[in-house]
Scaffold this motif. Structure first.
Motif, PDB file in Angstrom:
ATOM      1  N   SER A   1     -16.760  -5.718 -30.983  1.00 25.84           N
ATOM      2  CA  SER A   1     -16.399  -5.741 -29.566  1.00 25.84           C
ATOM      3  C   SER A   1     -16.662  -7.100 -28.930  1.00 25.84           C
ATOM      4  O   SER A   1     -16.054  -7.445 -27.912  1.00 25.84           O
ATOM      5  CB  SER A   1     -17.175  -4.663 -28.801  1.00 25.84           C
ATOM      6  N   LEU A   2     -17.531  -7.891 -29.531  1.00 25.29           N
ATOM      7  CA  LEU A   2     -17.910  -9.177 -28.947  1.00 25.29           C
ATOM      8  C   LEU A   2     -17.126 -10.355 -29.512  1.00 25.29           C
ATOM      9  O   LEU A   2     -17.152 -11.436 -28.925  1.00 25.29           O
ATOM     10  CB  LEU A   2     -19.407  -9.426 -29.169  1.00 25.29           C
TER      11      LEU A   2
ATOM     12  N   ARG B   1       1.721  -5.106 -42.540  1.00 26.00           N
ATOM     13  CA  ARG B   1       2.543  -4.700 -41.398  1.00 26.00           C
ATOM     14  C   ARG B   1       1.689  -4.046 -40.321  1.00 26.00           C
ATOM     15  O   ARG B   1       1.805  -4.356 -39.133  1.00 26.00           O
ATOM     16  CB  ARG B   1       3.628  -3.719 -41.839  1.00 26.00           C
ATOM     17  N   SER B   2       0.814  -3.152 -40.743  1.00 22.47           N
ATOM     18  CA  SER B   2       0.062  -2.399 -39.755  1.00 22.47           C
ATOM     19  C   SER B   2      -1.037  -3.217 -39.087  1.00 22.47           C
ATOM     20  O   SER B   2      -1.466  -2.880 -37.980  1.00 22.47           O
ATOM     21  CB  SER B   2      -0.550  -1.140 -40.392  1.00 22.47           C
ATOM     22  N   ARG B   3      -1.493  -4.296 -39.715  1.00 24.85           N
ATOM     23  CA  ARG B   3      -2.593  -5.064 -39.126  1.00 24.85           C
ATOM     24  C   ARG B   3      -2.229  -5.643 -37.773  1.00 24.85           C
ATOM     25  O   ARG B   3      -3.087  -5.824 -36.921  1.00 24.85           O
ATOM     26  CB  ARG B   3      -3.080  -6.169 -40.061  1.00 24.85           C
ATOM     27  N   ALA B   4      -0.936  -5.917 -37.543  1.00 24.42           N
ATOM     28  CA  ALA B   4      -0.512  -6.457 -36.252  1.00 24.42           C
ATOM     29  C   ALA B   4      -0.736  -5.457 -35.126  1.00 24.42           C
ATOM     30  O   ALA B   4      -0.879  -5.839 -33.961  1.00 24.42           O
ATOM     31  CB  ALA B   4       0.962  -6.850 -36.307  1.00 24.42           C
ATOM     32  N   LEU B   5      -0.783  -4.169 -35.459  1.00 26.14           N
ATOM     33  CA  LEU B   5      -0.979  -3.153 -34.433  1.00 26.14           C
ATOM     34  C   LEU B   5      -2.377  -3.181 -33.842  1.00 26.14           C
ATOM     35  O   LEU B   5      -2.623  -2.590 -32.796  1.00 26.14           O
ATOM     36  CB  LEU B   5      -0.701  -1.759 -35.016  1.00 26.14           C
ATOM     37  N   TYR B   6      -3.300  -3.860 -34.511  1.00 25.07           N
ATOM     38  CA  TYR B   6      -4.661  -3.942 -33.987  1.00 25.07           C
ATOM     39  C   TYR B   6      -4.830  -5.111 -33.014  1.00 25.07           C
ATOM     40  O   TYR B   6      -5.780  -5.159 -32.277  1.00 25.07           O
ATOM     41  CB  TYR B   6      -5.669  -4.149 -35.123  1.00 25.07           C
ATOM     42  N   LYS B   7      -3.908  -6.058 -33.032  1.00 21.45           N
ATOM     43  CA  LYS B   7      -4.122  -7.330 -32.355  1.00 21.45           C
ATOM     44  C   LYS B   7      -4.368  -7.193 -30.870  1.00 21.45           C
ATOM     45  O   LYS B   7      -5.281  -7.794 -30.305  1.00 21.45           O
ATOM     46  CB  LYS B   7      -2.927  -8.263 -32.580  1.00 21.45           C
ATOM     47  N   SER B   8      -3.551  -6.388 -30.181  1.00 19.56           N
ATOM     48  CA  SER B   8      -3.621  -6.319 -28.721  1.00 19.56           C
ATOM     49  C   SER B   8      -4.601  -5.294 -28.216  1.00 19.56           C
ATOM     50  O   SER B   8      -4.899  -5.255 -27.034  1.00 19.56           O
ATOM     51  CB  SER B   8      -2.244  -5.984 -28.146  1.00 19.56           C
ATOM     52  N   SER B   9      -5.035  -4.415 -29.092  1.00 16.02           N
ATOM     53  CA  SER B   9      -5.905  -3.336 -28.642  1.00 16.02           C
ATOM     54  C   SER B   9      -7.303  -3.834 -28.382  1.00 16.02           C
ATOM     55  O   SER B   9      -7.776  -4.784 -28.987  1.00 16.02           O
ATOM     56  CB  SER B   9      -5.939  -2.234 -29.695  1.00 16.02           C
ATOM     57  N   GLN B  10      -7.984  -3.157 -27.450  1.00 12.79           N
ATOM     58  CA  GLN B  10      -9.368  -3.459 -27.135  1.00 12.79           C
ATOM     59  C   GLN B  10     -10.172  -2.177 -27.256  1.00 12.79           C
ATOM     60  O   GLN B  10      -9.635  -1.085 -27.092  1.00 12.79           O
ATOM     61  CB  GLN B  10      -9.493  -3.984 -25.699  1.00 12.79           C
ATOM     62  N   PRO B  11     -11.469  -2.276 -27.535  1.00 10.59           N
ATOM     63  CA  PRO B  11     -12.294  -1.072 -27.486  1.00 10.59           C
ATOM     64  C   PRO B  11     -12.168  -0.432 -26.123  1.00 10.59           C
ATOM     65  O   PRO B  11     -11.873  -1.087 -25.133  1.00 10.59           O
ATOM     66  CB  PRO B  11     -13.714  -1.621 -27.722  1.00 10.59           C
TER      67      PRO B  11
END
Length: 251
Positions: A98-99, A228-238
């Motif tokens: 998160s940091l 392919r799926s790793r890009a789906l994590y980029k914009s998300s935040q906890p």
């Protein structure tokens, strides 16, 4: 010429010495998993120290996952397993992620490195029963389209099942831990981004290569899927950060 060097030995806290002695009871088998530890009073008499030293040492034991402490009860010795050890670092890992955005990128890269190896291992070891379990999980994913939590739970189980085919409990524990940490960043984006059909097709392809006992093809399919799926994590935040940065999400 001989040089005289004075080496000072630092005094240890009483609680540290108590901790070492308590740990020895477990390591040497005097206290086995499931057994109740001696009471505070018994330990005070045994080691000749006060209650604060005993309590501090027991808290240190609990923080390492060696014992479980419940209010009003004697501490109980826990069995050390790969899963219990991973749980000890779980909260620290979540805070680190998160940091630091760099930590998230490192975790995604580590997952790909790990799972490509698991895919190769599974292609060499998968039994008909293993393959049937993976197909059942894939069917559950298909039925869960539109239900984010069900789909994500099945998705995580699919990858953990592949790791478990190795019959190495450390691999299974590491897989579950990494997927749990990534879930914080992923659960909402995958379902509502319209990408679930690609996940299903890629999972099906991975199963086909496992069934063909083709480690090279299984590894390639897993890498393609995760890249392919790793890009789906980029914009998300906890979740603690989502409300502050919701206007910056691009998926």
């Amino acid at each position: 010429m001989v040089v005289s060097v004075t080496e000072h030995i630092a005094k240890r806290k009483l609680s540290d010495e108590v901790f070492e002695r308590l740990k020895r009871l477990i390591v040497e088998g005097e206290m086995k998993p499931g057994a109740l530890m001696p009471s505070e009073r018994e330990l005070m008499v045994r080691f000749g120290v006060g209650r604060p030293a005993i309590r501090e040492a027991m808290q240190q034991m609990a923080s390492m996952g060696l014992v479980e402490i419940n209010h009003g009860e004697r501490a109980r010795v826990l069995e050390l397993t790969p899963h219990s050890l991973m749980r000890q670092v779980d909260q620290s890992a979540r805070i680190m992620l998160s940091l630091s955005s760099d930590s998230l990128e490192h975790l995604k890269s580590a997952r790909i490195f790990f799972e490509r190896g698991m895919a190769r291992e599974a292609a060499l070891k998968a039994t008909d029963r293993d393959l049937q379990s993976l197909r059942l999980t894939l069917d559950e994913q298909r039925k869960a389209i539109g239900d984010a939590q069900r789909f994500m739970t099945a998705d995580m189980r699919f990858h953990t099942q592949i790791a478990s085919i190795s019959h190495n409990p450390i691999f299974t524990a590491v897989s579950e831990a990494m997927l749990g940490w990534l879930k914080v960043y992923h659960s909402e984006l995958l379902i509502w981004s319209g990408k679930e059909k690609y996940t299903l097709a890629e999972h099906e392809e991975i199963i086909s290569h496992l069934a063909a006992n083709d480690p090279d093809a299984a590894e390639a399919a897993m890498v393609k899927h995760l890249e392919r799926s790793r890009a789906l994590y980029k914009s998300s935040q906890p979740k603690s950060h989502q409300s502050k940065k919701s206007d910056r999400r691009t998926v």
